[in-house]
Motif scaffolding. Sequence first.
Motif, PDB file in Angstrom:
ATOM      1  N   ARG A  41     -45.773 -33.233   3.644  1.00 38.63           N
ATOM      2  CA  ARG A  41     -46.462 -32.383   4.616  1.00 38.63           C
ATOM      3  C   ARG A  41     -45.597 -31.163   4.965  1.00 38.63           C
ATOM      4  O   ARG A  41     -46.092 -30.036   5.053  1.00 38.63           O
ATOM      5  CB  ARG A  41     -46.776 -33.170   5.884  1.00 38.63           C
ATOM      6  CG  ARG A  41     -47.894 -34.188   5.760  1.00 38.63           C
ATOM      7  CD  ARG A  41     -48.335 -34.611   7.152  1.00 38.63           C
ATOM      8  NE  ARG A  41     -49.224 -35.757   7.140  1.00 38.63           N
ATOM      9  CZ  ARG A  41     -48.865 -36.987   7.469  1.00 38.63           C
ATOM     10  NH1 ARG A  41     -47.616 -37.238   7.850  1.00 38.63           N
ATOM     11  NH2 ARG A  41     -49.727 -37.981   7.447  1.00 38.63           N
ATOM     12  N   LYS A  42     -44.320 -31.406   5.184  1.00 44.34           N
ATOM     13  CA  LYS A  42     -43.407 -30.312   5.532  1.00 44.34           C
ATOM     14  C   LYS A  42     -43.288 -29.320   4.376  1.00 44.34           C
ATOM     15  O   LYS A  42     -43.274 -28.101   4.579  1.00 44.34           O
ATOM     16  CB  LYS A  42     -42.035 -30.868   5.897  1.00 44.34           C
ATOM     17  CG  LYS A  42     -42.029 -31.714   7.167  1.00 44.34           C
ATOM     18  CD  LYS A  42     -40.648 -32.299   7.433  1.00 44.34           C
ATOM     19  CE  LYS A  42     -40.661 -33.161   8.691  1.00 44.34           C
ATOM     20  NZ  LYS A  42     -39.326 -33.791   8.934  1.00 44.34           N
ATOM     21  N   GLY A  81     -50.428 -31.181   7.780  1.00 40.54           N
ATOM     22  CA  GLY A  81     -49.226 -30.354   7.718  1.00 40.54           C
ATOM     23  C   GLY A  81     -49.508 -28.881   7.560  1.00 40.54           C
ATOM     24  O   GLY A  81     -48.627 -28.039   7.789  1.00 40.54           O
TER      25      GLY A  81
END
Length: 292
Positions: A41-42, A81
């Motif tokens: 997600r990051k 994200g």
Amino acid sequence: MDIKQFKVKPGSEVNLKSYPTGYDGKELNKERAGVLLEESRKQLAEVQDKLYAQNRYSVLIILQAMDAAGKDSAVKHIMSGFNPLGVQVHSFKTPTKTELDHNYLWRHNLALPPRGEIAIHNRSHYENVLVTRVHPEYILNENIPGIDSVDKIKKSFWEDRLEQINAFEKSLAENGTVILKFFLHLSKKEQRKRFLERIDDPSKNWKFEMGDIRERGYWDDYQRYYEEAIGATSKKHAPWFIIPADDKWYTRLAIATIIHDQFEDLSIHYPTLTDTEKADLQKARAQLVNEA
């Protein structure tokens, strides 16, 4: 995770029975997958920021599956994200009268992402060679010249429609849209389990419709038509990925990993400034510093 195992080779015949519906490996478990998904997600958020700044590509993510395969939850867990300002999610239902008064690709054109942004299509233009093929009477609602009875919908009609979809996606790709297509491959046994959960859990009752049971009766037809559609339209510029869907934690991680890897292949980066633009930045900085 080796994403090659999910990717459908262009020009190949597809036999869904040869693709797993669940994860049977030992390297991952639900907890470990959750950690990796958070890392993904990051990474996706960072790449999305570059995508928006570069303003050269747009991204179209297509999710197709049988009922209860987990499309909605995949959108929720993977795409959380992303910056919501740069992502649009479209869930396509039964066409409205206005939509039927246009060609079948019209409403999907309207939902395409602009440059620098991402669109997720929860179901897509492929419904027009899947649901309508199982129920060809739906085609009559489109009022296509020369098609005034189901008997006139021959195999060549579907072959032509698949070629139209190929041409549609090729045009998008040639003009900067990155297309990623995911089929969430659910087993009939797992679908039964999830339907029962929706019936037995009051908080999930709203998810269940009797129409789901009716469509389940056409399971084999849908599997066959998915095989034909995926095989005919998996191209280098618009690949299909067949993702095991019996274990939702694995499904989410696989999709997130593929999206990130495909972004990496694009070499997306922040715009490079010219010497003049860099000089202007220094002038602006000096002016701001002097104000202090």
